[in-house]
Design an enzyme around this catalytic site. Sequence first.
Site, PDB file in Angstrom:
ATOM      1  N   ASP A 126      79.433 -17.449 -99.135  1.00 49.43           N
ATOM      2  CA  ASP A 126      78.333 -17.712 -98.205  1.00 49.43           C
ATOM      3  C   ASP A 126      77.271 -16.648 -98.426  1.00 49.43           C
ATOM      4  O   ASP A 126      77.492 -15.475 -98.140  1.00 49.43           O
ATOM      5  CB  ASP A 126      78.842 -17.679 -96.756  1.00 49.43           C
ATOM      6  CG  ASP A 126      77.830 -18.222 -95.758  1.00 49.43           C
ATOM      7  OD1 ASP A 126      76.623 -18.217 -96.071  1.00 49.43           O
ATOM      8  OD2 ASP A 126      78.249 -18.639 -94.657  1.00 49.43           O
ATOM      9  N   ARG A 128      74.124 -16.797 -97.141  1.00 50.60           N
ATOM     10  CA  ARG A 128      73.045 -16.920 -96.165  1.00 50.60           C
ATOM     11  C   ARG A 128      72.748 -15.595 -95.466  1.00 50.60           C
ATOM     12  O   ARG A 128      73.633 -14.768 -95.275  1.00 50.60           O
ATOM     13  CB  ARG A 128      73.400 -17.973 -95.119  1.00 50.60           C
ATOM     14  CG  ARG A 128      73.403 -19.382 -95.662  1.00 50.60           C
ATOM     15  CD  ARG A 128      73.859 -20.381 -94.631  1.00 50.60           C
ATOM     16  NE  ARG A 128      75.279 -20.207 -94.305  1.00 50.60           N
ATOM     17  CZ  ARG A 128      75.954 -20.981 -93.463  1.00 50.60           C
ATOM     18  NH1 ARG A 128      75.324 -21.971 -92.832  1.00 50.60           N
ATOM     19  NH2 ARG A 128      77.240 -20.784 -93.243  1.00 50.60           N
TER      20      ARG A 128
END
Length: 204
Positions: A126, A128
């Site tokens: 991930d 983000r």
Amino acid sequence: MYQFISKANLPTVHGDFIIHAFENEHGQEHVLLSVGLPSTDPDKIPLIRIHSECLTGDAFGSLKCDCGPQLNTAMQMIQAHGCGAILYLRQEGRGIGLVNKIRAYALQDQGHDTLDANLMLGLPADARTYEMCEIMLKHVGITKAKLLTNNPNKLAYLQELGIDVVERVPLLVGVNQFNAEYLAIKGARMGHFIPSEVKISPKI
């Protein structure tokens, strides 16, 4: 530098929103959809959703993820609540980009799960980030909120920003035979608030 650019009315199938445009120092654009903000009622706690862009799910209706149903349900819930916002962040494929997301899809087609597919490409599970959230929330005057999420990282990040998250509202929708394993992996291996056994919608 993160900055607000402009805003306009946005009528949608779910109701009327105000769409606010933002840009960072790299020219990357993000938007916020709001209803009833800034709030004039101190007892009305905004309902918010931090949603990362998913072209395949949001626009094309892909059944490989739950992103499209989450976005549409969040829009409906915020309209019904009368006060809230969707922070729509342009970070496709959990931050790895659209092309890498399709490459990861190809590995998933070979039997690898969503987490291992990213790692096999040499990419993070991930990638983000949520820095844009701070200027977005300040722009519409949010200091206290109910957060629509299954992701503990989003909850922790808002709390680090000093946002008083008074409630986490689950958002488990759009489960089908194509994404049930994907959701189970997010719960088992990525720590999301998802039951070990997810119930598949009879509509699919």
